[in-house]
Write a protein that holds these residues in place. Structure first.
Motif, mmCIF file in Angstrom:
data_model
loop_
_atom_site.group_PDB
_atom_site.id
_atom_site.type_symbol
_atom_site.label_atom_id
_atom_site.label_comp_id
_atom_site.label_asym_id
_atom_site.label_seq_id
_atom_site.Cartn_x
_atom_site.Cartn_y
_atom_site.Cartn_z
ATOM 1 N N PHE A 87 0.824 -1.192 0.000
ATOM 2 C CA PHE A 87 0.000 0.000 0.000
ATOM 3 C C PHE A 87 0.868 1.255 0.000
ATOM 4 C CE2 PHE A 87 -2.429 -3.301 2.279
ATOM 5 C CZ PHE A 87 -3.485 -3.422 1.381
ATOM 6 N N GLN A 88 0.351 2.307 -0.623
ATOM 7 C CA GLN A 88 1.062 3.577 -0.720
ATOM 8 C C GLN A 88 0.531 4.546 0.337
ATOM 9 O OE1 GLN A 88 3.556 3.818 -2.980
ATOM 10 N NE2 GLN A 88 3.062 1.705 -3.475
ATOM 11 N N ILE A 89 1.347 5.524 0.715
ATOM 12 C CA ILE A 89 0.926 6.546 1.665
ATOM 13 C C ILE A 89 -0.278 7.291 1.087
ATOM 14 C CG2 ILE A 89 1.629 8.705 2.797
ATOM 15 C CD1 ILE A 89 4.418 7.498 3.028
ATOM 16 N N ASN A 90 -1.251 7.580 1.931
ATOM 17 C CA ASN A 90 -2.529 8.243 1.615
ATOM 18 C C ASN A 90 -3.509 7.345 0.859
ATOM 19 O OD1 ASN A 90 -2.013 10.659 2.926
ATOM 20 N ND2 ASN A 90 -0.899 11.450 1.148
ATOM 21 N N GLU A 91 -3.179 6.070 0.704
ATOM 22 C CA GLU A 91 -4.104 5.153 0.043
ATOM 23 C C GLU A 91 -5.200 4.735 1.019
ATOM 24 O OE1 GLU A 91 -4.076 0.816 -2.214
ATOM 25 O OE2 GLU A 91 -2.190 1.786 -1.727
ATOM 26 N N GLN A 92 -6.447 4.695 0.532
ATOM 27 C CA GLN A 92 -7.552 4.230 1.355
ATOM 28 C C GLN A 92 -7.495 2.718 1.462
ATOM 29 O OE1 GLN A 92 -11.109 5.888 -0.455
ATOM 30 N NE2 GLN A 92 -11.465 6.994 1.453
ATOM 31 N N VAL A 93 -7.657 2.212 2.693
ATOM 32 C CA VAL A 93 -7.630 0.780 2.952
ATOM 33 C C VAL A 93 -8.713 0.435 3.963
ATOM 34 C CG1 VAL A 93 -5.155 0.531 2.500
ATOM 35 C CG2 VAL A 93 -5.930 1.057 4.806
ATOM 36 N N ALA A 109 1.959 5.958 6.877
ATOM 37 C CA ALA A 109 3.396 5.676 6.859
ATOM 38 C C ALA A 109 3.624 4.341 6.169
ATOM 39 C CB ALA A 109 3.965 5.653 8.278
ATOM 40 N N VAL A 110 4.854 4.089 5.785
ATOM 41 C CA VAL A 110 5.196 2.905 5.002
ATOM 42 C C VAL A 110 4.907 1.608 5.766
ATOM 43 C CG1 VAL A 110 7.025 1.780 3.699
ATOM 44 C CG2 VAL A 110 6.970 4.257 3.864
ATOM 45 N N LEU A 111 5.086 1.580 7.060
ATOM 46 C CA LEU A 111 4.934 0.340 7.832
ATOM 47 C C LEU A 111 3.500 0.110 8.296
ATOM 48 C CD1 LEU A 111 8.195 0.597 9.922
ATOM 49 C CD2 LEU A 111 7.758 -0.827 7.925
ATOM 50 N N ASN A 112 2.535 0.374 7.414
ATOM 51 C CA ASN A 112 1.119 0.154 7.692
ATOM 52 C C ASN A 112 0.625 0.894 8.931
ATOM 53 O OD1 ASN A 112 0.864 -1.360 5.415
ATOM 54 N ND2 ASN A 112 0.941 -3.314 6.451
ATOM 55 N N THR A 113 1.060 2.128 9.080
ATOM 56 C CA THR A 113 0.469 2.997 10.076
ATOM 57 C C THR A 113 -0.743 3.619 9.407
ATOM 58 O OG1 THR A 113 2.587 3.455 11.108
ATOM 59 C CG2 THR A 113 0.804 5.005 11.568
ATOM 60 N N LYS A 125 -0.469 -4.789 11.607
ATOM 61 C CA LYS A 125 0.287 -5.770 10.829
ATOM 62 C C LYS A 125 -0.301 -5.872 9.434
ATOM 63 C CE LYS A 125 1.630 -8.185 14.877
ATOM 64 N NZ LYS A 125 1.571 -9.311 15.715
ATOM 65 N N HIS A 126 0.546 -6.252 8.472
ATOM 66 C CA HIS A 126 0.096 -6.305 7.084
ATOM 67 C C HIS A 126 -1.083 -7.250 6.881
ATOM 68 C CE1 HIS A 126 1.831 -10.200 5.894
ATOM 69 N NE2 HIS A 126 2.778 -9.912 6.744
ATOM 70 N N ILE A 127 -1.201 -8.277 7.717
ATOM 71 C CA ILE A 127 -2.329 -9.195 7.572
ATOM 72 C C ILE A 127 -3.631 -8.556 8.050
ATOM 73 C CG2 ILE A 127 -0.937 -11.282 7.709
ATOM 74 C CD1 ILE A 127 -1.903 -11.596 10.609
ATOM 75 N N HIS A 128 -3.532 -7.406 8.733
ATOM 76 C CA HIS A 128 -4.721 -6.721 9.229
ATOM 77 C C HIS A 128 -5.081 -5.503 8.385
ATOM 78 C CE1 HIS A 128 -3.547 -8.663 13.253
ATOM 79 N NE2 HIS A 128 -4.462 -9.405 12.662
ATOM 80 N N VAL A 129 -4.546 -5.440 7.174
ATOM 81 C CA VAL A 129 -4.868 -4.360 6.241
ATOM 82 C C VAL A 129 -5.253 -5.005 4.919
ATOM 83 C CG1 VAL A 129 -3.999 -2.339 5.026
ATOM 84 C CG2 VAL A 129 -3.191 -2.825 7.323
ATOM 85 N N LYS A 130 -6.370 -4.540 4.356
ATOM 86 C CA LYS A 130 -6.733 -5.046 3.040
ATOM 87 C C LYS A 130 -7.182 -3.890 2.147
ATOM 88 C CE LYS A 130 -11.068 -6.973 4.826
ATOM 89 N NZ LYS A 130 -11.888 -8.171 4.889
ATOM 90 N N ALA A 131 -7.195 -4.159 0.869
ATOM 91 C CA ALA A 131 -7.512 -3.126 -0.119
ATOM 92 C C ALA A 131 -8.942 -2.634 0.062
ATOM 93 C CB ALA A 131 -7.314 -3.672 -1.524
#
Length: 156
Positions: A87-93, A109-113, A125-131
């Motif tokens: 994911f990119q910064i400012n991307e909606q997730v 932020a880059v580390l899924n903040t 964590k990356h597993i807790h973020v989806k498109a």
């Protein structure tokens, strides 16, 4: 009619499959799948180092089942492949909140903040973020409003 288990990243729906499960006191523990009921769409979970009397049936789409955490993977001698942030910064997730549900947020932020629409900033964590799919998009600049101190949103 038999059902087919969902394709959930990090969880292998097979007898002996390793995962984490949440008990009735809302604590997460390492577990494995004992039995799969394809007719009902459920799995019997055995919590490791617990008595079999504590085994519990879960719907295989339950938010109370999740993949093993990285620390437990390292202890088991397994390695999760390193991956760059997708994911990119400012991307909606959609990001997972403490109630194990996904809510709209933006990557800050880059580390899924992420920053949820109620202003809470959290690293997940990356597993807790989806498109965030197009059909879930918020119209214009409308922001969701929180209702009754829950993380459910109304679009105004």
């Amino acid at each position: 009619m038999t059902k087919h288990p969902p394709n959930r990243r990090g969880i292998s729906f097979e007898v002996g499959g390793q995962l984490e499960a949440r008990d009735q006191l809302k604590n997460w523990y390492p577990a494995h799948i004992e039995v799969i009921d394809y007719k009902e769409g459920k799995v019997l979970i055995h919590f490791k180092r617990w008595n079999h009397h504590s085994d519990e049936w879960f719907c295989w789409e339950s938010p109370y089942l999740r993949p093993l955490e990285k620390i437990q993977l390292r202890k088991a001698g397994l390695h999760e492949e390193e991956r760059s942030s997708e994911f990119q910064i400012n991307e909606q997730v959609l990001a997972c909140w403490s109630d194990c549900r996904f809510y709209p947020a933006k990557i800050t932020a880059v580390l899924n903040t992420v920053k949820f629409y109620d202003g809470v900033v959290q690293t997940v964590k990356h597993i807790h973020v989806k498109a965030f799919s197009k059909d879930q998009n918020i119209v214009g600049n409308a922001r969701p409003k929180e209702t009754e101190h829950k993380k459910s949103f109304i679009i105004s």
